[in-house]
Design a protein around this motif. Structure first.
Motif, mmCIF file in Angstrom:
data_model
loop_
_atom_site.group_PDB
_atom_site.id
_atom_site.type_symbol
_atom_site.label_atom_id
_atom_site.label_comp_id
_atom_site.label_asym_id
_atom_site.label_seq_id
_atom_site.Cartn_x
_atom_site.Cartn_y
_atom_site.Cartn_z
ATOM 1 N N ASN A 56 0.814 -1.226 0.000
ATOM 2 C CA ASN A 56 0.000 0.000 0.000
ATOM 3 C C ASN A 56 0.846 1.274 0.000
ATOM 4 O OD1 ASN A 56 -2.385 -1.444 -0.016
ATOM 5 N ND2 ASN A 56 -2.645 -1.363 2.206
ATOM 6 N N LYS A 57 2.101 1.173 0.372
ATOM 7 C CA LYS A 57 2.971 2.357 0.431
ATOM 8 C C LYS A 57 3.846 2.509 -0.802
ATOM 9 C CE LYS A 57 1.365 3.659 4.316
ATOM 10 N NZ LYS A 57 0.315 4.650 4.272
ATOM 11 N N HIS A 65 8.499 -2.295 -3.963
ATOM 12 C CA HIS A 65 8.237 -3.003 -2.707
ATOM 13 C C HIS A 65 9.505 -3.073 -1.861
ATOM 14 C CE1 HIS A 65 7.903 -6.673 -0.253
ATOM 15 N NE2 HIS A 65 6.613 -6.390 -0.193
ATOM 16 N N LYS A 66 10.616 -3.479 -2.474
ATOM 17 C CA LYS A 66 11.884 -3.617 -1.731
ATOM 18 C C LYS A 66 12.369 -2.277 -1.197
ATOM 19 C CE LYS A 66 14.021 -7.848 -3.235
ATOM 20 N NZ LYS A 66 14.319 -8.485 -1.983
ATOM 21 N N ARG A 70 13.026 -1.326 2.649
ATOM 22 C CA ARG A 70 14.345 -0.831 3.085
ATOM 23 C C ARG A 70 14.218 0.481 3.846
ATOM 24 N NH1 ARG A 70 16.623 -2.116 -2.425
ATOM 25 N NH2 ARG A 70 17.222 -4.276 -2.197
ATOM 26 N N LYS A 71 13.401 1.385 3.335
ATOM 27 C CA LYS A 71 13.225 2.673 4.020
ATOM 28 C C LYS A 71 12.553 2.497 5.377
ATOM 29 C CE LYS A 71 13.352 5.887 0.221
ATOM 30 N NZ LYS A 71 12.759 7.073 -0.364
ATOM 31 N N LEU A 72 11.561 1.633 5.428
ATOM 32 C CA LEU A 72 10.820 1.461 6.674
ATOM 33 C C LEU A 72 11.651 0.778 7.752
ATOM 34 C CD1 LEU A 72 7.332 0.466 5.278
ATOM 35 C CD2 LEU A 72 7.954 2.611 6.391
ATOM 36 N N ILE A 73 12.497 -0.182 7.375
ATOM 37 C CA ILE A 73 13.244 -0.921 8.397
ATOM 38 C C ILE A 73 14.622 -0.334 8.675
ATOM 39 C CG2 ILE A 73 11.989 -3.068 8.024
ATOM 40 C CD1 ILE A 73 14.356 -4.155 6.480
ATOM 41 N N ASP A 84 13.065 1.207 16.131
ATOM 42 C CA ASP A 84 12.913 0.864 14.718
ATOM 43 C C ASP A 84 12.206 -0.484 14.589
ATOM 44 O OD1 ASP A 84 15.050 -1.355 14.043
ATOM 45 O OD2 ASP A 84 16.112 0.120 15.279
ATOM 46 N N LEU A 85 11.635 -0.734 13.429
ATOM 47 C CA LEU A 85 10.798 -1.924 13.219
ATOM 48 C C LEU A 85 11.513 -3.236 13.495
ATOM 49 C CD1 LEU A 85 8.630 -1.137 10.066
ATOM 50 C CD2 LEU A 85 7.864 -1.462 12.410
ATOM 51 N N VAL A 86 12.775 -3.347 13.109
ATOM 52 C CA VAL A 86 13.508 -4.597 13.315
ATOM 53 C C VAL A 86 13.676 -4.871 14.810
ATOM 54 C CG1 VAL A 86 15.673 -5.830 12.914
ATOM 55 C CG2 VAL A 86 14.670 -4.444 11.089
#
Length: 105
Positions: A56-57, A65-66, A70-73, A84-86
């Protein structure tokens, strides 16, 4: 007498299990609600929700998608509870989501 005691223990155990499951499902999100599903995916260890949220982003955060992932994590990317998400997925013991993050890094 023993049957009543055993039944009482089973009922108590069942109620305790429901309470634990219910507390694992309930959480509160504050911040940009457009990104709440990422934190929810980690809290519930829901890989399908995570992948859908990334999809969705695409186009909003990055072009693929990748690149969105990468930006989100990244350390400077998406945060849940200030983490952070990780790291958040490790803290919440979200094994499926964490494995996906590790695989994609």
């Amino acid at each position: 007498m023993m049957k009543k005691l055993l039944l009482g223990v089973l009922v108590f155990a069942a109620c305790g299990a429901n309470a634990k499951m219910e507390s694992a499902k309930s959480f509160e999100f504050s911040g940009d609600t457009g990104y709440a599903d990422f934190c929810k995916a980690v809290v519930t260890d829901d890989l399908v929700l995570l992948k859908r949220s990334i999809r969705n982003k695409v186009g909003l955060v990055a072009s693929t998608h990748k690149d969105v992932l990468r930006k989100l994590i990244s350390v400077d990317g998406m945060k849940c509870n200030g983490i952070d998400l990780v790291e958040f997925s490790k803290q919440r013991e979200a094994q499926e989501v964490n494995a996906y993050f590790t695989q994609e890094l």
